[in-house]
Scaffold this motif. Sequence first.
Motif, PDB file in Angstrom:
ATOM      1  N   ILE A   1      25.368  72.256  21.795  1.00  0.00           N
ATOM      2  CA  ILE A   1      26.786  71.939  22.000  1.00  0.00           C
ATOM      3  C   ILE A   1      27.137  70.538  21.484  1.00  0.00           C
ATOM      4  N   ASP A   2      26.267  69.568  21.736  1.00  0.00           N
ATOM      5  CA  ASP A   2      26.544  68.197  21.292  1.00  0.00           C
ATOM      6  C   ASP A   2      26.611  68.121  19.764  1.00  0.00           C
TER       7      ASP A   2
ATOM      8  N   ASN B   1      33.002  75.340  26.655  1.00  0.00           N
ATOM      9  CA  ASN B   1      33.264  73.992  26.171  1.00  0.00           C
ATOM     10  C   ASN B   1      34.505  73.914  25.280  1.00  0.00           C
TER      11      ASN B   1
ATOM     12  N   GLN C   1      18.071  73.665  26.418  1.00  0.00           N
ATOM     13  CA  GLN C   1      18.424  73.255  25.058  1.00  0.00           C
ATOM     14  C   GLN C   1      19.924  73.284  24.776  1.00  0.00           C
ATOM     15  N   LYS C   2      20.734  73.683  25.755  1.00  0.00           N
ATOM     16  CA  LYS C   2      22.161  73.876  25.483  1.00  0.00           C
ATOM     17  C   LYS C   2      22.850  72.601  25.023  1.00  0.00           C
ATOM     18  N   ASN C   3      22.438  71.445  25.543  1.00  0.00           N
ATOM     19  CA  ASN C   3      23.100  70.201  25.154  1.00  0.00           C
ATOM     20  C   ASN C   3      22.840  69.857  23.689  1.00  0.00           C
TER      21      ASN C   3
END
Length: 360
Positions: free
Chosen positions: A355-356, A34, A350-352
């Motif tokens: 990262i968010d 990202n 759970q990555k969002n």
Amino acid sequence: MAKKNVLFIVPYPVGMAPSQRFRVEQFFPLLRENAISYDICPFLDVNTWRLLYKNSSSIRKVWGILSGYVNRWLVFFRLHRYSLVFIHREAAPLGPPLFEWLIAKVWRKKMIYDFDDAIWIPNTSAENKPMNALKSFWKVPLICKYATIVFGGNDFLCEFAKESGARRVLYLPTVVDTEGRYGKTKSKKRDSGITIGWTGSHSTLKYLNLIVPVLKRLETEYEFRFVVIADKNPAIPLKNYMFIPWNVSTEIEDLEKMDIGLMPLTNDKWSEGKCGFKLIQYMALGIASVASPVGVNKIIITDGHDGFLCEDPDEWHTALKELILNADLRRSICENGRKRIEQKYSIISQKNVFIDALKS
């Protein structure tokens, strides 16, 4: 959007502590994907970490801790490079939250604070008693208030952060990489019967005392091996007992020796703060799980579907007996457990959230 450059302030050397490895370090490849650049700044070096809980030179331990404080102060000479500071558990192990206050209030940096235990509650053992005498447990609510975002590893921790006055609290469970190291496991070929096991650290060995009487009763009735994977051998008096020193390079291979994994806990506030990492590991690797119905264990496991929740010795005995005798039940529990982890406790699920939060 301006490019993000994140400084991770962590307590332990890279690759050494499960909490840090699974809540921080394993997300680093996602940061690169990202276009988020980062640096990591541990408090302890590897040598001090290895000495800390051993009966070894106090002078070397003190020197290692003092070096950690020097490195923390040196951070302020380069703090201007970062748009965000991520602190896992605490910036320094002793004293008030001075570094957190300076980062948030003087440098006015956006700060994410992450914790996965009830670390505001003193949890004293023989190994950590000298260190705990110097810790400021009261600082945790203050750090929650200083932070822009707080990550809590379960609902109990998130509620504590909210009550402490945190501006924004996000639930982030501890997760595993179900597409990498914790990918689907091969069918287990058994030529030596059933293996029941437990994994943990020296600080959690005390929970094994809750289950040893049940295991002693079971071994008079059924054949099984009991395995402990830890950094200290509890030398449990069972006839088919095996100790495996924990090693990061063989962690998965060692866990896969188990058919049934245990997570006994006492019913108290400290245990409510735990994030069920043992269960998450067991279930991800196709190990049938049996646990105390305490805290997040009741959320991770649906009793009788993807694991068993047992409150008293008779319930533990019954669940373990059924899993020992019934291969089809073990297979069903394992398959359902794996699905549960993929859905709720995997990096991909759970990555969002992670990262968010860094991008916001």
